[in-house]
Design a protein around this motif. Structure first.
Motif, PDB file in Angstrom:
ATOM      1  N   LEU A  64       0.804  -1.221   0.000  1.00 32.18           N
ATOM      2  CA  LEU A  64       0.000   0.000   0.000  1.00 32.18           C
ATOM      3  C   LEU A  64       0.837   1.270   0.000  1.00 32.18           C
ATOM      4  O   LEU A  64       0.301   2.351  -0.218  1.00 32.18           O
ATOM      5  CB  LEU A  64      -0.933   0.008   1.226  1.00 32.18           C
ATOM      6  CG  LEU A  64      -1.891  -1.187   1.338  1.00 32.18           C
ATOM      7  CD1 LEU A  64      -2.717  -1.062   2.602  1.00 32.18           C
ATOM      8  CD2 LEU A  64      -2.784  -1.290   0.115  1.00 32.18           C
ATOM      9  N   ASP A  65       2.122   1.153   0.273  1.00 32.53           N
ATOM     10  CA  ASP A  65       2.986   2.329   0.293  1.00 32.53           C
ATOM     11  C   ASP A  65       4.373   1.920  -0.176  1.00 32.53           C
ATOM     12  O   ASP A  65       4.635   0.752  -0.473  1.00 32.53           O
ATOM     13  CB  ASP A  65       3.051   2.939   1.701  1.00 32.53           C
ATOM     14  CG  ASP A  65       3.497   1.941   2.752  1.00 32.53           C
ATOM     15  OD1 ASP A  65       4.545   1.299   2.548  1.00 32.53           O
ATOM     16  OD2 ASP A  65       2.796   1.792   3.774  1.00 32.53           O
ATOM     17  N   SER A  66       5.273   2.887  -0.268  1.00 32.41           N
ATOM     18  CA  SER A  66       6.650   2.636  -0.695  1.00 32.41           C
ATOM     19  C   SER A  66       7.621   2.802   0.459  1.00 32.41           C
ATOM     20  O   SER A  66       8.799   3.096   0.247  1.00 32.41           O
ATOM     21  CB  SER A  66       7.027   3.586  -1.835  1.00 32.41           C
ATOM     22  OG  SER A  66       6.806   4.931  -1.449  1.00 32.41           O
ATOM     23  N   ILE A  67       7.141   2.619   1.682  1.00 33.96           N
ATOM     24  CA  ILE A  67       7.985   2.774   2.871  1.00 33.96           C
ATOM     25  C   ILE A  67       8.454   1.420   3.388  1.00 33.96           C
ATOM     26  O   ILE A  67       9.638   1.230   3.672  1.00 33.96           O
ATOM     27  CB  ILE A  67       7.224   3.538   3.977  1.00 33.96           C
ATOM     28  CG1 ILE A  67       6.876   4.950   3.491  1.00 33.96           C
ATOM     29  CG2 ILE A  67       8.048   3.613   5.251  1.00 33.96           C
ATOM     30  CD1 ILE A  67       6.041   5.750   4.474  1.00 33.96           C
ATOM     31  N   CYS A  68       7.535   0.456   3.488  1.00 33.18           N
ATOM     32  CA  CYS A  68       7.900  -0.843   4.054  1.00 33.18           C
ATOM     33  C   CYS A  68       8.933  -1.554   3.194  1.00 33.18           C
ATOM     34  O   CYS A  68       9.893  -2.137   3.713  1.00 33.18           O
ATOM     35  CB  CYS A  68       6.650  -1.707   4.197  1.00 33.18           C
ATOM     36  SG  CYS A  68       5.445  -1.056   5.369  1.00 33.18           S
ATOM     37  N   PHE A  69       8.755  -1.551   1.884  1.00 37.54           N
ATOM     38  CA  PHE A  69       9.689  -2.194   0.969  1.00 37.54           C
ATOM     39  C   PHE A  69      10.144  -1.158  -0.044  1.00 37.54           C
ATOM     40  O   PHE A  69       9.337  -0.578  -0.765  1.00 37.54           O
ATOM     41  CB  PHE A  69       9.027  -3.368   0.244  1.00 37.54           C
ATOM     42  CG  PHE A  69       8.612  -4.481   1.161  1.00 37.54           C
ATOM     43  CD1 PHE A  69       9.514  -5.449   1.547  1.00 37.54           C
ATOM     44  CD2 PHE A  69       7.320  -4.550   1.639  1.00 37.54           C
ATOM     45  CE1 PHE A  69       9.130  -6.476   2.386  1.00 37.54           C
ATOM     46  CE2 PHE A  69       6.919  -5.565   2.485  1.00 37.54           C
ATOM     47  CZ  PHE A  69       7.832  -6.536   2.858  1.00 37.54           C
ATOM     48  N   ASN A  70      11.439  -0.952  -0.095  1.00 38.75           N
ATOM     49  CA  ASN A  70      12.005   0.003  -1.044  1.00 38.75           C
ATOM     50  C   ASN A  70      13.507  -0.224  -1.091  1.00 38.75           C
ATOM     51  O   ASN A  70      14.043  -1.107  -0.424  1.00 38.75           O
ATOM     52  CB  ASN A  70      11.677   1.440  -0.646  1.00 38.75           C
ATOM     53  CG  ASN A  70      11.550   2.367  -1.843  1.00 38.75           C
ATOM     54  OD1 ASN A  70      12.343   2.290  -2.786  1.00 38.75           O
ATOM     55  ND2 ASN A  70      10.546   3.229  -1.829  1.00 38.75           N
ATOM     56  N   GLU A  71      14.174   0.585  -1.888  1.00 38.25           N
ATOM     57  CA  GLU A  71      15.630   0.546  -1.992  1.00 38.25           C
ATOM     58  C   GLU A  71      16.149   1.969  -1.889  1.00 38.25           C
ATOM     59  O   GLU A  71      15.587   2.883  -2.497  1.00 38.25           O
ATOM     60  CB  GLU A  71      16.062  -0.092  -3.312  1.00 38.25           C
ATOM     61  CG  GLU A  71      17.567  -0.159  -3.485  1.00 38.25           C
ATOM     62  CD  GLU A  71      17.975  -0.715  -4.841  1.00 38.25           C
ATOM     63  OE1 GLU A  71      19.156  -0.596  -5.198  1.00 38.25           O
ATOM     64  OE2 GLU A  71      17.099  -1.261  -5.541  1.00 38.25           O
TER      65      GLU A  71
END
Length: 478
Positions: A399-406
């Motif tokens: 739902l967001d780009s905070i939990c999984f990102n690079e």
């Protein structure tokens, strides 16, 4: 006083026959002797076991049928575990799962296992402390110095890891193809060690290669799908195949995956996407996507009259390279930065974007800035079309780009290499109150996507779970 056979206890239940200490010891001795015989310690151990099985102090003897069962069970378990690697070694070789990097104990353990020297960034953003954050300055030089020292990593995989770390290979398809081709080279040079099974040992090798690549740069979702496909093919190899035949099958499977799921899939996507272009269209795209570029070139070769607006952003400025290639093909282009996207959006008739992955809830996971362009296009009532191969689909929901990102190198955000006279942020690492953030990906909700063009056809975002369920799982990468 011992209870005799056939007597019952006070509750009326028959008592179990009591085994003496000498009998239990005799059974244990028989099992130990069987283990020694299975390991090849010679016939002396088996002869000694035969004399120990009949104890003289009790007047009772162990039944030969029971002895055979014990020996066969022990022998079968020993044969089953003969080719199995010790647990400690297997844990070291398997790639560690995505972990929370704000856990100090796990980070310290990961550093001890790592091949690349990891130096943590000093000014970390609190919201993204769970993601890997390392200084990029010394890692490449330190890794290059170990090129001929690391025997556990194949040279082809090592070279690809260096290119990932240096940024020479970027883009989802390019990285995935480079990784699979490196695995092909390693499989060609592979030979099964004595007293080991090809399936287990080769899987362990692939796991160690994957761990090395993760240390160089975190894997994309498409690369993870390709690795799962390869491991499944290794696990499903028939046991009656010779080593050369098994290696040939795996190399052929990898080649088939590259051709069908990437190269031919892109051609099918281009064929579908070209039908959406009309004469007089103004097509807006963001950064650089290989599928979108192929579609624009194909439409131009078919004689369609259109104009392209390329929106770009720092720090990579991928759109500049796309601009040069399209202008070289004779396509009329306009170039601007992302801060002016709302100004140029009123001219656009369609927006074509690439994707790193499409998740099962229809969320598009792509390079940072994609969500901004899609939201502006939605506000201006401009349709947004996503070009994405099906092998990039994933059953995960995000739902967001905070939990999984690079996180990329924060230093490239503070510098503008095209204007070297601007150096106001030099020495930013010494300021604890300044925390530069360089996100690589963002998540675009399905509400802002009109259509997803894939090699299975043009589908709305709500149909992504159907493709994941009906096609991707059958292809063995989910």
């Amino acid at each position: 006083m011992e209870v005799q056979k056939g007597k019952r206890a006070a509750g009326g239940k028959p008592l179990k026959e009591k085994t003496t200490k000498a009998e239990r010891r005799a059974i244990q001795e028989a099992q130990r002797a069987a283990k020694a015989a299975a390991k090849g310690e010679g016939s002396k151990a088996s002869a000694a076991a035969a004399t120990r099985v009949n104890p003289t102090s009790t007047g009772k003897s162990v039944k030969p049928d029971a002895q055979k069962k014990d020996n066969s069970a022990v022998t079968a378990s020993e044969k089953k575990g003969a080719d199995r690697q010790p647990d400690k070694d297997r844990k070291k070789e398997t790639p560690h799962p995505r972990m929370q990097f704000d856990d100090e104990n796990r980070v310290e353990k990961a550093k001890k296992r790592s091949v690349v020297k990891q130096t943590e960034a000093r000014n970390r953003v609190e919201l993204f402390r769970h993601l890997p954050q390392y200084e990029h300055g010394t890692r490449l030089l330190e890794l290059e110095s170990k090129f001929f020292k690391l025997e556990s990593v194949h040279p082809a995989v090592y070279k690809v890891g260096l290119q990932f770390l240096a940024g020479e290979i970027s883009g989802g398809n390019a990285r995935c193809i480079a990784m699979l081709q490196a695995f092909q080279e390693s499989i060609r040079d592979y030979s099964t060690p004595p007293e080991k099974a090809l399936i287990r040992d080769l899987t362990t090798k692939i796991n160690s290669y994957v761990s090395f690549l993760i240390e160089c740069r975190p894997l994309s979702i498409s690369m993870g799908n390709a690795i799962r496909f390869l491991k499944t093919q290794i696990a499903n190899l028939p046991l009656n195949l010779s080593e050369s035949e098994a290696k040939a099958n795996l190399i052929s499977d990898i080649e088939r995956f590259i051709n069908e799921k990437i190269i031919i899939a892109d051609k099918v996507i281009v064929k579908h996407a070209v039908t959406k272009i009309r004469d007089g269209d103004v097509l807006l795209t963001y950064a650089s996507s290989s599928a979108v570029e192929m579609m624009l070139v194909q439409a131009h070769e078919l004689g369609k009259q259109f104009r392209v607006v390329i929106v770009d952003s720092r720090p990579k400025l991928e759109g500049q390279r796309l601009l040069r290639r399209l202008v070289g093909k004779g396509i009329c282009c306009t170039y601007t930065h992302i801060n002016a996207v709302s100004y140029v959006m009123h001219e656009a008739t369609k927006v074509f974007l690439g994707a790193s992955s499409v998740l099962s809830n229809g969320t598009v996971y792509s390079r940072v800035g994609t969500a901004c362009v899609a939201m502006v296009a939605h506000q201006f009532r401009v349709p947004v079309l996503i070009c994405c191969e099906a092998y990039k689909f994933h059953q995960r929901v995000q739902l967001d780009s905070i939990c999984f990102n690079e996180l990329g190198d924060p230093d490239v955000v503070s510098r503008d290499y095209t204007r070297k006279e601007i150096n106001s942020l030099d020495g930013w690492a010494n300021n604890e109150n300044l925390q530069p953030l360089n996100l690589i990906y963002d998540a675009t909700p399905s509400d802002y996507v009109s259509m997803i063009i894939t090699d299975y056809g043009m589908v709305p975002p709500t149909s992504v779970p159907v493709i994941v369920r009906e096609y991707c799982r059958d292809q063995l990468w989910l």
